[in-house]
Design an enzyme around this catalytic site. Structure first.
Site, PDB file in Angstrom:
ATOM      1  N   LYS A   1      60.141  53.235  34.068  1.00  0.00           N
ATOM      2  CA  LYS A   1      60.993  53.235  32.867  1.00  0.00           C
ATOM      3  C   LYS A   1      61.013  54.610  32.192  1.00  0.00           C
ATOM      4  CE  LYS A   1      57.924  51.546  29.204  1.00  0.00           C
ATOM      5  NZ  LYS A   1      57.771  52.792  28.462  1.00  0.00           N
TER       6      LYS A   1
ATOM      7  N   LYS B   1      48.848  48.723  41.463  1.00  0.00           N
ATOM      8  CA  LYS B   1      47.719  49.565  41.837  1.00  0.00           C
ATOM      9  C   LYS B   1      46.452  48.733  41.742  1.00  0.00           C
ATOM     10  CE  LYS B   1      46.342  52.475  38.361  1.00  0.00           C
ATOM     11  NZ  LYS B   1      46.458  53.473  37.325  1.00  0.00           N
TER      12      LYS B   1
ATOM     13  N   ASP C   1      49.164  40.411  17.174  1.00  0.00           N
ATOM     14  CA  ASP C   1      50.211  40.121  18.160  1.00  0.00           C
ATOM     15  C   ASP C   1      51.013  38.917  17.681  1.00  0.00           C
ATOM     16  OD1 ASP C   1      50.301  41.228  21.346  1.00  0.00           O
ATOM     17  OD2 ASP C   1      51.537  39.484  20.868  1.00  0.00           O
TER      18      ASP C   1
ATOM     19  N   LYS D   1      47.705  34.449  23.206  1.00  0.00           N
ATOM     20  CA  LYS D   1      46.873  35.628  23.457  1.00  0.00           C
ATOM     21  C   LYS D   1      45.772  35.740  22.401  1.00  0.00           C
ATOM     22  CE  LYS D   1      49.611  39.192  25.783  1.00  0.00           C
ATOM     23  NZ  LYS D   1      50.099  40.557  25.675  1.00  0.00           N
TER      24      LYS D   1
ATOM     25  N   CYS E   1      55.190  52.018  33.397  1.00  0.00           N
ATOM     26  CA  CYS E   1      55.462  53.321  32.770  1.00  0.00           C
ATOM     27  C   CYS E   1      56.355  54.253  33.587  1.00  0.00           C
ATOM     28  CB  CYS E   1      54.147  54.008  32.436  1.00  0.00           C
ATOM     29  SG  CYS E   1      53.270  53.128  31.133  1.00  0.00           S
TER      30      CYS E   1
ATOM     31  N   THR F   1      55.597  54.420  23.872  1.00  0.00           N
ATOM     32  CA  THR F   1      56.361  55.557  24.389  1.00  0.00           C
ATOM     33  C   THR F   1      57.798  55.428  23.903  1.00  0.00           C
ATOM     34  OG1 THR F   1      54.936  55.586  26.317  1.00  0.00           O
ATOM     35  CG2 THR F   1      57.031  56.771  26.501  1.00  0.00           C
TER      36      THR F   1
ATOM     37  N   LYS G   1      48.939  61.520  47.006  1.00  0.00           N
ATOM     38  CA  LYS G   1      48.555  60.514  47.972  1.00  0.00           C
ATOM     39  C   LYS G   1      49.823  59.768  48.358  1.00  0.00           C
ATOM     40  CE  LYS G   1      44.837  57.257  48.702  1.00  0.00           C
ATOM     41  NZ  LYS G   1      45.702  56.185  49.186  1.00  0.00           N
TER      42      LYS G   1
HETATM   43  N1  LIG Z   1      50.633  50.190  30.164  1.00  0.00           N
HETATM   44  C1  LIG Z   1      50.334  51.462  30.249  1.00  0.00           C
HETATM   45  O1  LIG Z   1      49.651  51.908  31.170  1.00  0.00           O
HETATM   46  C2  LIG Z   1      50.813  52.422  29.193  1.00  0.00           C
HETATM   47  C3  LIG Z   1      50.245  53.710  29.131  1.00  0.00           C
HETATM   48  C4  LIG Z   1      50.689  54.594  28.152  1.00  0.00           C
HETATM   49  C5  LIG Z   1      51.711  54.205  27.278  1.00  0.00           C
HETATM   50  N2  LIG Z   1      52.261  52.964  27.385  1.00  0.00           N
HETATM   51  C6  LIG Z   1      53.296  52.578  26.418  1.00  0.00           C
HETATM   52  O2  LIG Z   1      52.687  51.775  25.405  1.00  0.00           O
HETATM   53  C7  LIG Z   1      53.591  50.737  24.981  1.00  0.00           C
HETATM   54  C8  LIG Z   1      52.952  49.378  25.180  1.00  0.00           C
HETATM   55  O3  LIG Z   1      52.766  49.168  26.568  1.00  0.00           O
HETATM   56  P1  LIG Z   1      51.897  47.949  27.135  1.00  0.00           P
HETATM   57  O4  LIG Z   1      51.883  48.083  28.603  1.00  0.00           O
HETATM   58  O5  LIG Z   1      50.606  47.879  26.389  1.00  0.00           O
HETATM   59  O6  LIG Z   1      52.835  46.715  26.675  1.00  0.00           O
HETATM   60  P2  LIG Z   1      52.586  45.158  26.857  1.00  0.00           P
HETATM   61  O7  LIG Z   1      53.894  44.573  27.186  1.00  0.00           O
HETATM   62  O8  LIG Z   1      51.412  44.913  27.766  1.00  0.00           O
HETATM   63  O9  LIG Z   1      52.146  44.673  25.392  1.00  0.00           O
HETATM   64  C9  LIG Z   1      52.993  44.659  24.279  1.00  0.00           C
HETATM   65  C10 LIG Z   1      52.480  43.605  23.297  1.00  0.00           C
HETATM   66  O10 LIG Z   1      53.226  43.706  22.072  1.00  0.00           O
HETATM   67  C11 LIG Z   1      53.370  42.407  21.538  1.00  0.00           C
HETATM   68  N3  LIG Z   1      54.424  42.389  20.494  1.00  0.00           N
HETATM   69  C12 LIG Z   1      55.767  42.466  20.649  1.00  0.00           C
HETATM   70  N4  LIG Z   1      56.379  42.408  19.452  1.00  0.00           N
HETATM   71  C13 LIG Z   1      55.402  42.303  18.503  1.00  0.00           C
HETATM   72  C14 LIG Z   1      55.400  42.202  17.072  1.00  0.00           C
HETATM   73  N5  LIG Z   1      56.517  42.178  16.341  1.00  0.00           N
HETATM   74  N6  LIG Z   1      54.211  42.120  16.451  1.00  0.00           N
HETATM   75  C15 LIG Z   1      53.061  42.113  17.140  1.00  0.00           C
HETATM   76  N7  LIG Z   1      53.004  42.201  18.509  1.00  0.00           N
HETATM   77  C16 LIG Z   1      54.165  42.290  19.174  1.00  0.00           C
HETATM   78  C17 LIG Z   1      53.655  41.558  22.756  1.00  0.00           C
HETATM   79  O11 LIG Z   1      53.410  40.189  22.520  1.00  0.00           O
HETATM   80  C18 LIG Z   1      52.660  42.163  23.779  1.00  0.00           C
HETATM   81  O12 LIG Z   1      51.408  41.499  23.731  1.00  0.00           O
HETATM   82  C19 LIG Z   1      54.879  50.967  25.763  1.00  0.00           C
HETATM   83  O13 LIG Z   1      55.741  51.771  25.002  1.00  0.00           O
HETATM   84  C20 LIG Z   1      54.409  51.722  26.994  1.00  0.00           C
HETATM   85  O14 LIG Z   1      55.424  52.544  27.537  1.00  0.00           O
HETATM   86  C21 LIG Z   1      51.834  52.071  28.307  1.00  0.00           C
END
Ligand SMILES: NC(=O)c1ccc[n+]([C@@H]2O[C@H](COP(=O)([O-])OP(=O)(O)OC[C@H]3O[C@@H](n4cnc5c(N)ncnc54)[C@H](O)[C@@H]3O)[C@@H](O)[C@H]2O)c1
Length: 432
Positions: A263, A320, A30, A35, A260, A121, A251
């Protein structure tokens, strides 16, 4: 296998930890140093059940490490999984800036052949574009292939959903990439489904948008139940016997939130519009959800013309239960309206209060227990069905509040029970 997972958010960290649990050698990368330092001390930057335990076990076993040093990490990775955020832009499209930044860093630092799996995504066609982009920017003579590998975990059950995934979708036409991804997931007891990159990208959007449509549909029906005097609980029970319908994700509530559904509905709708197609089902869902997020305040207008100087208890902030995530949470829309009208707000959430303090500068009070928030309140709004909130007895609303009026966005209580405790109770779709 030597795996690097980029982005240690809800998806990346859980994926990295679960791959280490299946005996891969994983570096979670990251850019956020805080973090990484936290994780090295065994603390998870996000709340997910069982996550911290697995982090500790796998870190101690030497299968999992955390780093900000992308140059070193990318150099000799066999598989790189991109799991950075793809947030919404003002026009509704997906912001791919982080995915491209990572792709650039990968291209500049890879020193061996590598499979790059995109778990973020991303709009249909992005995997093709990223492969082209990385190939055009490679510094060293190595072969790369980009594979679409969308994620379907649900926050609150993310570890379980990853270890016991319903399916693993792999989008690629390359046999080499198929073999590497099969090896990566060989110890997961989940069906692996291969398809093209574009179809794989579409599976993700179509799945999320379908669930959002399902939620908005039942919310729409629940609102209609209120109008015509039917009871949504009975309606769902009756519908659920039909296996074609089932009763999951039916529900009623005060709208979906999280990082998610909001967006991903907007992004697919944007993509369709760009292609000259009007995706009406998703368009309607977006509109329904926008209204649904403030349905409780609309109901409350019958009792409160304004919330100026009204003591408001808010139970539940997270979008949630079992997560501390506040992204797009209905609580936020409502807090903003209430504060604008001059309400005095006391909030309670077992996990998300720190995130509210860190990310918003709202003038609200924080309660350590739901009962503390209820004390002396004129009205209570419930936005999240946490166990701690469900455990508040109906009689406690009557005892603690100045005026026992409750608007429940998650249908936690039986209306009859609340009535018998002399609580004025309003929920969703049950005719009040
Ligand atoms: N949260 C969910 O429930 C969920 C479920 C399925 C898919 N997704 C998809 O997965 C993706 C990530 O979602 P998330 O909720 O985990 O995101 P998040 O915002 O919780 O985490 C993203 C992380 O990426 C890091 N980051 C950004 N640029 C970086 C770089 N250049 N190098 C290293 N780290 C970097 C950020 O610091 C952050 O910690 C999104 O596209 C989301 O749509 C999310």
């Amino acid at each position: 296998m030597k795996v690097v997972v980029v982005g240690t958010g809800y998806v990346g960290l859980v994926t990295g930890v679960c791959l280490a649990e299946k005996n891969h050698n994983v570096i979670c990368l990251d850019i956020n140093e805080n973090k990484i330092n936290m994780m090295r001390e065994g603390k998870s930057p996000i709340y997910e059940p069982n996550l911290e335990e697995l982090m500790t076990e796998n870190y101690k076993a030497g299968k999992l490490d955390y780093s900000t040093n992308y140059k070193k990490a990318y150099k000799d990775a066999e598989v790189i999984i991109i799991a950075v955020g793809t947030p919404e832009k003002a026009d509704g499209s997906a912001n791919l800036e982080y995915v491209y930044e990572v792709s650039k860093q990968i291209a500049e630092n890879l020193e061996r052949d590598c499979i790059i799996a995109i778990k973020s995504t991303v709009p249909i066609g992005t995997n093709d574009n990223i492969e082209e982009y990385i190939k055009a920017n490679l510094r060293n003579p190595v072969n790369i292939e980009v594979v679409s590998n969308p994620e379907f975990l649900s926050q609150g059950t993310a570890v379980h959903d990853t270890l016991e995934a319903y399916r693993i979708i792999i989008g690629t036409n390359s046999n080499k990439a198929k073999n590497v991804m099969s090896e990566l997931y060989k110890d997961f007891n989940s069906p692996i489904v291969f398809m093209t990159r574009k179809s794989s990208e579409m599976v993700k959007y179509a799945s999320n948008d379908f669930l959002a449509i399902k939620i908005s549909y039942i919310n729409d029906i629940a609102n209609l139940c209120d109008v015509v005097g039917a009871n949504i609980d009975d309606v769902i029970k009756g519908m659920g016997y039909d296996k074609r319908i089932g009763n999951e994700y039916l529900k009623p509530g005060c709208g979906y939130g999280g990082s998610c559904f909001p967006k991903d509905t907007k992004s697919l709708h944007y993509l369709a519009t760009q292609g000259g197609y009007n995706l009406k089902s998703v368009e309607a869902t977006i509109a329904i959800n926008k209204k649904q997020k403030i349905v409780l305040i609309e109901k409350a207008r019958k009792e409160f013309k304004t919330f100026n100087n009204i003591n408001v208890a808010i139970l539940g902030l997270a979008f949630k239960p079992d997560t501390d995530d506040l992204r797009e949470a209905p609580s936020i829309d409502n807090i903003e309206i209430l504060l604008e009208e001059g309400a005095n707000i006391k909030v309670y959430d077992p996990k998300a209060m720190n995130k509210l303090k860190e990310n918003f500068s709202y003038k609200v009070e924080y309660a350590k227990m739901p009962q503390e928030a209820l004390k002396n309140a004129d009205v209570c709004f419930i936005f999240t069905e946490w166990e701690e909130i469900k455990n508040v007895k109906p009689s406690e609303y009557k005892e603690l509040m100045k005026r026992p009026i409750v608007y429940d966005g998650r249908n936690i209580y039986h209306p009859e029970e609340m009535k018998s405790c002399e609580v004025k109770y309003y929920s969703i779709g049950r005719g009040e």
